[in-house]
Enzyme design. Structure first.
Site, short mmCIF file in Angstrom:
data_model
loop_
_atom_site.label_atom_id
_atom_site.label_comp_id
_atom_site.label_asym_id
_atom_site.label_seq_id
_atom_site.Cartn_x
_atom_site.Cartn_y
_atom_site.Cartn_z
N THR A 1 37.10 1.94 -12.60
CA THR A 1 37.48 3.33 -12.37
C THR A 1 36.40 4.20 -13.00
O THR A 1 36.66 4.96 -13.94
CB THR A 1 38.90 3.57 -12.93
OG1 THR A 1 39.75 2.52 -12.43
CG2 THR A 1 39.48 4.90 -12.48
N HIS A 2 35.20 4.01 -12.52
CA HIS A 2 34.04 4.74 -13.02
C HIS A 2 33.42 5.48 -11.84
O HIS A 2 32.35 5.13 -11.36
CB HIS A 2 33.02 3.78 -13.66
CG HIS A 2 33.58 3.00 -14.82
ND1 HIS A 2 32.88 2.01 -15.47
CD2 HIS A 2 34.78 3.07 -15.46
CE1 HIS A 2 33.62 1.49 -16.44
NE2 HIS A 2 34.78 2.12 -16.46
N ASN A 3 34.13 6.49 -11.35
CA ASN A 3 33.68 7.28 -10.21
C ASN A 3 32.99 8.53 -10.75
O ASN A 3 33.56 9.25 -11.56
CB ASN A 3 34.88 7.67 -9.34
CG ASN A 3 35.76 6.49 -9.01
OD1 ASN A 3 36.63 6.12 -9.79
ND2 ASN A 3 35.52 5.87 -7.89
#
Ligand SMILES: Cc1cc2nc3c(=O)[nH]c(=O)nc-3n(C[C@H](O)[C@H](O)[C@H](O)COP(=O)(O)OP(=O)(O)OC[C@H]3O[C@@H](n4cnc5c(N)ncnc54)[C@H](O)[C@@H]3O)c2cc1C
Ligand code: SF4
Lengths: 220, 587
Positions: free
Chosen positions: B515-517
């Protein structure tokens, strides 16, 4: 059986669907010298309970159209919910088995069942209403979940999945001290269900009190 | 629809995650009347997440109701502009949170600073290799701040989140035991480093033999009882696993729920309003001043909230989407390369090699709180890339994250996916394997971007955010190089077998990756290529601050959250020390 002594009644699946699933999941994780397989672990019961709940209707998924098939990279795009995938899929696979082998899936010998499952997995069975790979992938995902999730969900009966791996279940408060210790930590697995039923003890913070297993030299 | 109008506040902060909680805390501490609007539900960590119920992989990792409820809002996705984007119907590649505490409440605690190199990426690469060295279409750029500018704010964040580690560079002096490649830090970490697991020890030994410098990677799960900058107590981590994706029942994982919000709840000039979904930033007739926000409350009523300062802290996606929905800033056009909102969307690359030992066993379920042994020698500007032909890098680590049984059972290559052989392999290797993982950077490119979907709508009838994204050759080359290096390390450990996970071909929205957007509303020195200035202040609307991973012009190798938290401290300081005295553009 959900809890020892309490027979489980299926909420969504029909008896015929349960027989299909019992047969299929037993091929996916078979009973062998290592221990019980997915059927005895209660995986069909696990799937039934999941189908009865919010997940069974994809209650938290985006479900507005237009519905297009998309690319594999775009992920799940079927208009069917898991309930519908199981219902329609099982019926159509049984029809396929009738056509090809003259029998429903549950009555095929294990080798032929494996053949069917492989064909489904590779998307080689042309089911009228859904991709056979979609059905297989969902079945395998749920089988793995049912075999290794906490027994409170109806599968992993007697913690057979955890015993197979040597996974102790609910953590012990003693782990912290073992972090950098090469000594092997083996314990009788403890589940949330065990704790709920009073079959296992917890410490003041709610961590499981493990009964350690001493492994003999050369044993697995 | 009639709109209810609420009493004005000094500052409205949208989102209560890592960024929103810190921004609200810092502004409220200055005496401002602060309102935080959060779309998710209220959480009482002591009662909502308790042992033994939190040790439930199915509930939290698979079916969790603490992640974004896609039935109301999702994004749409396609690999390139020639495809039709389709909605992400099921969570997969990433799992944004939706509750008080945000995604931050169930993060993994990997807390690393970016390298000085990362902030001046374009200049430094150009200086060393020439501007032609960049891959085609690469739009990665400098941040408009340097590492030295922001170092005090990294330090501040570390003292809020109680990060445990060992300094590798103290005021320019290299320290034994730490990461020698980190930027100079002004002081030690607030907490000691994690202890090294036997798996970490094996990795460290092999890496040292090959000339690398292993260290215990910093983490924000407490390595001892700790009282943080906001005078909140965090307890020592139990290493019980069930950690990343789970909310910690022990108050040991630093996150908004443990490290910030309890201090805010004590302030009379602070109010948190959960179950309020902000749909728009309102502006006056000039379009240059924000007047507040509009939200839909729990009963479905439309409410207008006036405010002097608006802070968007709604994660990469909604930070970008709310700007687009509000008509603030010029939307990015990939055809012309002009416009800024939605530009420079990037992600995180990764990969792993599993090592299997027939003659050794471990305790893979003991861990969590991101215990890891890492090397940073393949990252940033440490390696000479002249002959490698890629930009970017990776750190490599062996983590003891607490291997839960549904998803953490690696098997050697060639094992069937199911059946008796598979069953034998998981029984043999669950306790006899671990992964060496690559955590890599991701550049931004002209054709990777965010905009509004023309077809699909959320539950309020507003367009979904559309993601157009694929991996580029540069990232594939970088990963191929990393795989070679870690395979050498794997071999040096003398395992019975090892197996590499395949390098990706196309980006896919399944399975979970990270979850590294990043990006969509990036920071920078030039309004033609950034949405916010170096203080995270909108170039177009000076009383609007857009804070989070949305501001990253490209993504570095390290996990983003320490830098996201640092940016929150930095932006809050900009408001407190500069903006409040002279409201208006800070640059
Ligand atoms: C399983 C997992 C593990 C992770 N592990 C790590 C790690 O180890 N290291 C690392 O660096 N990072 C990690 N991350 C990433 C980390 O969680 C994020 O970088 C971080 O939470 C981002 O902070 P934020 O404040 O920008 O967003 P969030 O924490 O997501 O907060 C945003 C908030 O805004 C709310 N919101 C959104 N839209 C609206 C709206 N329209 N109106 C009102 N409210 C809204 C959301 O509900 C949410 O509460 C992990 C993430 C996940 C999911
Ligand atoms: S491993 Fe540590 S930080 Fe993670 S949930 Fe357990 S106690 Fe909390």
């Amino acid at each position: 059986m959900a809890e020892p002594g309490v027979p489980y009644a299926y909420g969504y699946l029909s008896p015929q669907e349960v027989r299909f699933l019992d047969a299929a999941v037993e091929r996916l994780i078979p009973t062998d010298e290592l221990g019980p397989g997915a059927k005895d672990a209660g995986v069909s019961c696990y799937i039934d309970r999941q189908l009865c709940g919010m997940w069974g209707t994809h209650g938290r998924n985006y479900r507005s159209g237009p519905w297009l098939e998309g690319t594999p990279e775009q992920g799940f795009q079927s208009r069917f919910t898991p309930q519908e995938i199981y219902r329609v899929g099982i019926q159509e696979i049984n029809l396929y088995c009738r056509g090809k082998y003259d029998k429903h899936f549950e009555f095929l010998p294990p080798a032929q069942q494996e053949e069917v499952l492989q064909a489904l997995e590779q998307g080689k069975v042309d089911l009228p209403s859904l991709s056979s790979k979609l059905f297989f992938d969902l079945l395998w995902r749920n089988t793995e979940e049912g075999f290794f999730a906490d027994p409170m969900y109806g599968g992993n009966r007697d913690k057979v999945g955890w015993k197979l791996l040597g996974f102790p279940g609910v953590a012990s408060g003693a782990y912290r001290e073992h972090l950098d210790n090469p000594e092997l930590y083996h314990a009788e697995p403890v589940s949330i269900l065990d704790i709920r039923l009073g079959h296992a003890q917890v410490d003041a913070q709610g961590f499981a009190k493990h009964v350690r297993i001493v492994k003999q030299e050369g044993s697995k | 629809m009639t709109t209810t109008k609420m009493k004005p506040v000094d500052a409205v902060v949208v989102g209560s995650g890592v960024v929103g909680s810190i921004m609200a805390m810092e502004l409220a501490s200055k005496g401002l009347k602060v309102l935080c609007l959060e779309r998710g539900r209220m959480i009482d960590p002591q009662h909502d997440f308790v042992m033994p119920y939190v040790n439930d992989e199915l509930k939290y990792d698979r079916h969790s109701d603490i992640f974004q409820n896609l039935s109301r809002e999702t994004i749409s996705f396609r690999n390139n502009a020639s495809q039709t984007a389709l909605p992400m119907r099921e969570l997969g590649s990433f799992k944004p949170g939706e509750m008080v505490g945000g995604t931050g409440a169930h993060w993994g605690c990997n807390a690393r600073r970016f390298l000085p190199h990362d902030f001046e990426f374009r200049s430094r690469i150009t200086e060393r290799y020439g501007s032609n060295f960049f891959p085609e279409g690469c739009t990665s750029q400098d941040w408009g701040v340097t590492f030295d500018d922001v170092e005090p704010y990294y330090d501040q964040f570390e003292h809020i989140y109680g990060v445990g580690g060992k300094a590798g560079n103290l005021n320019g002096e290299i320290q034994p035991g730490g990461n020698p490649h980190e930027g100079p830090r002004s002081r030690e970490y607030p907490n000691p480093a994690t202890r090294r697991t036997p798996q970490g020890e094996l990795f460290a030994k092999a890496a040292t033999e090959l000339g690398y410098t292993p260290f215990q990677g910093p983490a924000a799960a407490m390595t001892q009882d700790y009282t943080n900058l906001y005078k909140l107590m965090l307890g020592e981590c139990q290493r019980g696993g069930f950690c990343s994706s789970h909310v910690c029942s022990q108050g040991a994982k630093a996150n908004p729920l443990t490290a910030v919000l309890p201090a805010l709840y004590r302030k009379e000039n602070f109010e948190l309003r959960p179950l309020c979904n902000v749909i728009k930033v309102n502006t006056d007739s000039t379009g240059k001043k924000a007047t507040g926000v509009t939200y839909i409350d729990a009963r479905g009523r439309e409410v207008e909230q006036p405010a002097e300062i608006v802070v968007l802290a709604t994660y990469c996606f909604n930070n970008t989407r709310l700007l687009l929905l509000s008509g603030i800033g010029t939307p990015y056009d990939p055809q012309t390369g002009r416009g800024v909102v939605g530009r420079n969307y990037s992600y995180q690359t990764g990969g792993r090699v599993h090592v299997f030992f027939d003659d050794r066993e471990f305790n893979p379920f003991i861990g969590g709180g991101m215990v890891n042994t890492s090397i940073d020698d393949l990252n940033g500007d440490v390696i000479d890339r002249s002959n490698l032909g890629f930009v970017g890098g990776a750190y490599v680590a062996v983590s003891s994250f607490g291997a839960t049984p549904i998803k953490n059972k690696p098997v050697p290559a060639g094992t069937p996916r199911w059946g008796a052989e598979w069953k034998k392999a998981v029984a043999q290797y669950y306790r006899r394997s671990f992964a060496i993982s690559i955590h890599g950077s991701c550049q931004s490119y002209r054709h990777n971007y965010l905009d509004l979907d023309p077809t699909y709508k959320d539950a309020n009838g507003l367009p979904l955010l559309r993601m157009t994204f694929d991996w580029h050759e540069n990232e594939k080359k970088m990963l191929a190089f990393m795989y070679e290096r870690i395979t050498e390390i794997a071999k040096a450990m003398k395992p019975s077998k090892y197996a590499a996970h395949h390098i990706y071909k196309k980006y896919t929205i399944v399975p979970y990756q990270s979850t590294h957007n990043m990006g969509g509303a990036v920071m920078g020195a030039d309004p033609a290529t950034s949405v916010v200035n170096k203080y995270l202040q909108s170039w177009d609307v000076p009383n609007l601050f857009v804070v989070g991973g949305s501001a990253f012009p490209h993504n570095a190798a390290q996990g983003p959250t320490e830098t996201i938290g640092m940016l929150a401290c930095w932006a809050a300081d900009g408001i407190k020390e500069n903006y409040l005295q002279r409201p208006g553009p800070l640059v």
